[in-house]
Design an enzyme around this catalytic site. Structure first.
Site, PDB file in Angstrom:
ATOM      1  N   HIS A   9       0.814  -1.210   0.000  1.00 28.13           N
ATOM      2  CA  HIS A   9       0.000   0.000   0.000  1.00 28.13           C
ATOM      3  C   HIS A   9       0.850   1.263   0.000  1.00 28.13           C
ATOM      4  CE1 HIS A   9       0.508  -0.626   4.435  1.00 28.13           C
ATOM      5  NE2 HIS A   9       0.598   0.679   4.424  1.00 28.13           N
TER       6      HIS A   9
ATOM      7  N   SER B 285       4.610   4.390   9.866  1.00 32.09           N
ATOM      8  CA  SER B 285       5.536   3.289  10.155  1.00 32.09           C
ATOM      9  C   SER B 285       5.354   2.119   9.213  1.00 32.09           C
ATOM     10  CB  SER B 285       5.359   2.823  11.606  1.00 32.09           C
ATOM     11  OG  SER B 285       4.057   2.305  11.807  1.00 32.09           O
TER      12      SER B 285
ATOM     13  N   ASP C 252       0.887  -7.799   1.384  1.00 29.71           N
ATOM     14  CA  ASP C 252       1.205  -6.393   1.605  1.00 29.71           C
ATOM     15  C   ASP C 252       2.712  -6.132   1.593  1.00 29.71           C
ATOM     16  OD1 ASP C 252       0.716  -3.762   1.990  1.00 29.71           O
ATOM     17  OD2 ASP C 252       0.248  -3.915   4.122  1.00 29.71           O
TER      18      ASP C 252
END
Length: 1008
Positions: A91, A205, A122
């Site tokens: 993402h 983060s 991811d």
């Protein structure tokens, strides 16, 4: 359904996702490894790791798949120094077009390019040029997925909450957490376990390395819960596999990487890992359970169960929710990693699945599909809409077939028809649309400006089809494609002309229908005025959001004030038609037809606009049914007069009521909005005892249907505290005297420039105004300020009703009165005649057009106890509004409009380049060049006006960093730098041509 408490922890502006681990230890209480790490061990590990962690600043240039356009920051880390490879989250890399930079520990910044993003899990990779890092000594971080275990002490190093470097401690608590569910219509990872720890990571983060005391990355930070300190980490087994494939593609950094094939297989099935107790309730046979336990690790606690199947996929009609997976190709499979490894190694091959459904064993043979083949890598952009094939991610979320035509961003063309984001287009202009190529083919055949039916479905109401009319606008039409290993590339653009044209009229044959029969109990005024009323639907393109206009869609009622065989004119409030660069659709109460309108005049002071239409578009029956209203500017309405308020409801039916004028000369007090926009000043309006609410507009007439005022909407902003505000609308009456003057000038020929209206050039009027904001003060208060009795008596004699004097609230910056009149001055007389109301000022300004005094007013004012005589110049304005706008790096710049100048400030360095708007996902969004400021210098070169700005920016090259000096509305100067992106954000100009009555777009600078 996504869990609202789980968020993607990647970016500071947008939250994101989570990750997977495949060959995981599944022990319930595995033994803790001895943690022998000392503080010195951690210090050495961090000293080695921190220089390899980078801050990623990404800009999603377009909405695509699960992501919206926007700018954000996240984290990544170097996993291959020689080749220049950075690992981060999917993402962060984005599934669509992205522009990104990486900042190392010593603040060296480099450009990074997307190298790979996994279609499901991811993680993704950026590439960079290692030779670009000149002053930092750093090493790559090794990946060690096998080191992850429960109880392992870890550190998460990244850009947490926007900080450049943050180090958060934690302990791995679970290796078998279900993949988090973030959103029902966004990205979600699946078919994997996640690692959980209580490290408390927040936005920014995402992509941070989760390291052990030896400086190895054991997982990848992905997401977390918003209500607790829980963080979710992606296991690295599949990351290591993908990295090895990429490393085979090149031994060193290259400016153009070869496309790397990373085999990824899928059945388009989502599995969940469920415990044996639950699986027994689903019908698992005890013999099968014993076999699975015996064939799996001793710590195995469950098996894989089908959760969902995507329609049209390889497993559709073969697998069902609740099916328990037993074997694949004869091998017992109970773990995600083992299943995914088998699928990735069997792309385009048949596999044998053994399942149990209820208590019935079944054997199914399926073809493994190439996962990349159902991952979109191209899109169509037309008039702001972004459309591409439906991805596997969204097909899984919505339970639609992959590859359908999916609306990622409706843009202007579809939002006008209220087509929502995530819609699936099924038909356009009566033709079936099953893939993106079908849509492109239909769009290329339908004439520009025509209105055609569109059929779509939405996942929120999937069982009912929706039908709307779409106006074909191929303005800004692009088709871009690419691959999963890199950025999208534009292959063709400007598929059609760049001129904004008006829509073709869509008329309906009424077969001799005449005006609707009058309601039996309707008043004479309603029956007379109904054929003159018109309903407006106004849409403003995003690229034409000028002059601080606060919405893209407006509606309201107007009244026909002129109707002949060659031209029709309609008066309407400026809260319905706010700018001239808009699309206007007119619906007539007298005849069922929709035709386009053309904005021909925007009054610079009064809250009304004039819109022209072509009477021939009505047809012979419509022309005879429609007629103009009779205007009655005099005598002016007085308190207690009876009037009829007449307007149209949403069904185009006339509605009226008899009302009484309570205040014929109410003064408006509208404050400036946060984003300056038109506000009615120097106006007296009419108030009634009763009306139909703030959304109802129309006209005020006498008992014979003669129009005495238009009942128009006004916009203001209600502020709540210092940081919040709401738009508020109210309605008041505007006397028609000002409209009558302009109408007469248009019909007889004005004193201004020519404008093409319905093919005929007409001289338009110019309006002479005193650019000063005034407000009334009661004479009783004026006496307290020291105004003499003689002047008070003179003003009372002039106007015994109002008993007021006009005072100066402020002068418009750049006006001729700016340095002559001061705040608080009382205006006593103009040309030796006392003035008491705004109309007095308008009349003397209007009289100057026939005089020989050079447009100057001889004013008598009262200032600080003294009477002063001044000669004050007036300004001449046309009714065109803003006629030129430039889009540079995603910001829309124009000349400062009157609402900005009314604040009383223009920069001395130059005030001709005012930033009115900015676009999400653009360079100005990424670097913070927002609205409400002037650009006064570019690379040290002054930009006092738009021409100078164009001359400077057209010399700038793609990818060049530009130094910009700005001055904010609050007069605060600022210097910033931004990187020009001509690939996605070319520089262009939009200008109105009165000779053709069209807006023309001209490209100033684009990527060759």
């Amino acid at each position: 359904m996504g869990d609202p408490l789980e968020s993607l922890g990647s970016e500071t502006e947008m939250g994101l996702k989570s990750t997977i681990n495949e060959d995981l230890c599944m022990e319930i209480d595995p033994p803790f490894k001895d943690n022998v790490a000392t503080a010195e061990d951690w210090r050495k590990a961090l000293q080695k790791v921190v220089p390899a962690v980078v801050v990623l600043r990404t800009t999603a240039c377009r909405a695509f798949d699960t992501e919206s356009a926007g700018a954000s920051s996240a984290t990544g880390f170097v996993v291959d120094k020689r080749r220049g490879i950075i690992l981060t989250n999917r993402h962060v890399v984005k599934p669509g077009p992205v522009v990104a930079e990486a900042m190392f520990l010593n603040r060296e910044e480099i450009t990074v390019h997307p190298l790979y993003r996994d279609p499901v899990h991811d993680f993704g990779f950026f590439r960079y040029d290692p030779d670009a890092i000149q002053f930092l000594d750093y090493e790559e971080i090794p990946l060690a997925p096998e080191a992850a275990c429960v109880g392992l002490e870890i550190r998460v190093i990244g850009n947490d909450s926007g900080e450049k470097v943050s180090i958060l401690a934690g302990t791995l608590a679970r290796l078998d957490r279900d993949a988090p569910q973030y959103a029902k219509d966004g990205y979600n990872d699946f078919n994997t376990f996640y690692i959980q720890a209580a490290s408390g990571t927040k936005g920014g983060s995402s992509g941070s390395p989760v390291i052990d005391w030896q400086g190895r990355a054991v997982a990848l930070n992905a997401g977390g819960r918003t209500t607790s300190a829980s963080a979710f980490f992606l296991p690295l087994e599949r990351v290591v596999r993908a990295l090895k494939f990429i490393q085979k593609g090149g031994e060193s950094y290259m400016s153009k990487w070869e496309a790397v094939s990373i085999p990824r297989g899928t059945l388009q099935v989502t599995f969940l890992h469920k415990g044996f107790d639950e699986i027994r309730r689903l019908g698992l046979q005890s013999e099968t359970e014993q076999m699975a336990r015996h064939a799996s690790a001793q710590s195995e606690t469950g098996m894989l169960v089908v959760d969902s199947v995507v329609p049209g996929g390889p497993a559709h009609n073969h697998l069902e929710p609740g099916d328990v997976l037993v074997r694949v190709n004869g091998e017992v499979i109970t773990q995600f990693l083992k299943l995914e490894t088998l699928l990735d190694d069997s792309v385009e091959q048949n596999i044998e699945l053994e399942i149990e459904r209820g208590s019935t064993p079944l054997s199914i043979r399926l073809m493994v599909q190439d996962l990349h083949s159902i991952t979109p890598a191209h899109f169509l952009e037309v008039s702001g809409a972004v459309i591409h094939p439906l991805s596997y991610q969204q097909a899984r979320n919505f339970r639609f077939q992959c590859g359908l035509v999916y609306v990622s961003e409706p843009g202007y063309i579809l939002s006008r028809a209220a087509v929502p984001r995530h819609a699936i287009i099924k038909k356009l202009a009566g033709e079936e649309i099953s893939k993106l190529e079908d849509l492109i083919s239909v769009l290329s055949k339908v004439p520009q400006g025509s209105r055609v039916p569109l059929e779509y479905i939405s996942y929120t109401d999937r069982h009912r089809k929706k039908f709307v009319l779409v106006t074909i606008d191929r303005h800004e039409c692009h088709y871009l494609n690419g691959t999963c290993t890199g950025s999208l590339n534009e292959t063709s653009q400007d598929m059609l002309e760049d001129t904004i044209t008006q829509e073709n009229a869509v008329s309906r044959d009424c077969k001799g229908a005449t005006a609707a029969a009058a309601v039996a109990n309707a008043s004479i005024a309603e029956r007379v005025i109904e054929p003159t009323l018109v309903m407006f639907e106004v849409h403003v393109p995003p690229s034409c959001m000028l002059d601080g206009v606060h919405s893209q869609h407006f509606s309201g009622t107007g009244v026909i004030i002129y109707h002949s065989h060659s031209m029709g004119l309609i008066a309407v409030g400026k809260n319905t038609v706010a700018v001239s660069a808009c699309d206007v659709i007119l619906s007539f109460a007298a005849y069922p037809i929709e035709i386009p309108g053309e904005v021909v005049f925007l009054h610079p002071v009064h809250n009304y606009a004039l819109v022209a239409y072509d009477p021939s578009a009505l047809g012979p029956v419509g022309v005879s049914a429609v007629h103009a209203a009779e205007l009655l500017p005099d005598p002016a309405l007085r308190r207690g007069d009876s009037v009829y308020l007449v307007g149209l409801n949403r069904s185009l039916q006339a509605t009226s009521r008899k009302s009484v004028v309570t205040n014929p000369c109410a003064t408006l007090k509208i404050g400036s909005a946060d984003c300056p926009r038109y506000r009615a000043t120097n106006m007296e309006v009419i108030e009634l005892d009763t009306d139909f609410g703030s959304a109802f507009s129309g006209v005020l007439t006498d008992e014979h249907g003669r129009v005495q005022a238009i009942w128009a909407s006004f916009s203001t902003q209600l502020k709540h505290g210092c940081n919040s505000s709401d738009d508020h609308h109210f309605v008041r009456g505007i006397p028609v005297y000002a409209i009558s003057q302009v109408l007469d000038s248009i019909i007889t020929g004005g004193n201004g420039p020519h404008l093409l209206i319905n093919g005929v050039k007409r001289s338009m009027p110019l309006v002479r105004i005193l650019e000063v904001e005034l407000f009334p003060t009661l004479l009783s208060k004026a006496r307290s300020f020291g105004l003499s009795d003689d002047w008070i008596q003179a003003l009372v004699k002039k106007d015994p009703v109002r008993r007021q004097v006009l005072r100066v609230k402020g002068c418009l910056a750049g006006s001729k009165a700016e340095n002559l009149l001061a705040q608080g001055d009382m205006v006593l007389a103009v040309n030796k005649e006392p003035v008491t109301c705004f109309r007095d000022i308008e009349n003397v300004c209007h009289a100057l057009d026939n005089g020989e005094n050079g447009g100057e007013l001889h004013m008598t004012i009262f200032r600080q106890g003294r009477e002063i005589d001044l000669v004050v110049g007036t300004d001449v304005r046309d009714g065109n509004g803003t006629t030129r706008v430039i889009n540079w790096c995603g910001c829309i710049v124009q000349d400062p409009h009157p609402a900005v100048r009314a604040l009383g400030f223009l920069p001395e360095e130059g005030h001709g380049v005012y930033v009115a708007r900015w676009c999400r996902g653009s360079p100005v969004h990424r670097y913070g060049l927002y609205a409400l400021q002037w650009i006064v210098e570019v690379n040290g070169k002054p930009t006092p006006d738009l021409d100078a700005f164009v001359n400077v920016t057209k010399e700038l090259e793609h990818g060049e960093f530009v130094r910009v000096r700005t001055i904010h509305l609050n007069s605060k100067p600022r210097v910033l730098t931004l990187k020009q992106d001509l690939h996605y954000w070319p520089t262009w100009e939009l200008r109105f041509d009165p000779e053709t009555a069209l807006w023309h777009r001209r490209t100033i600078k684009a990527l060759d």
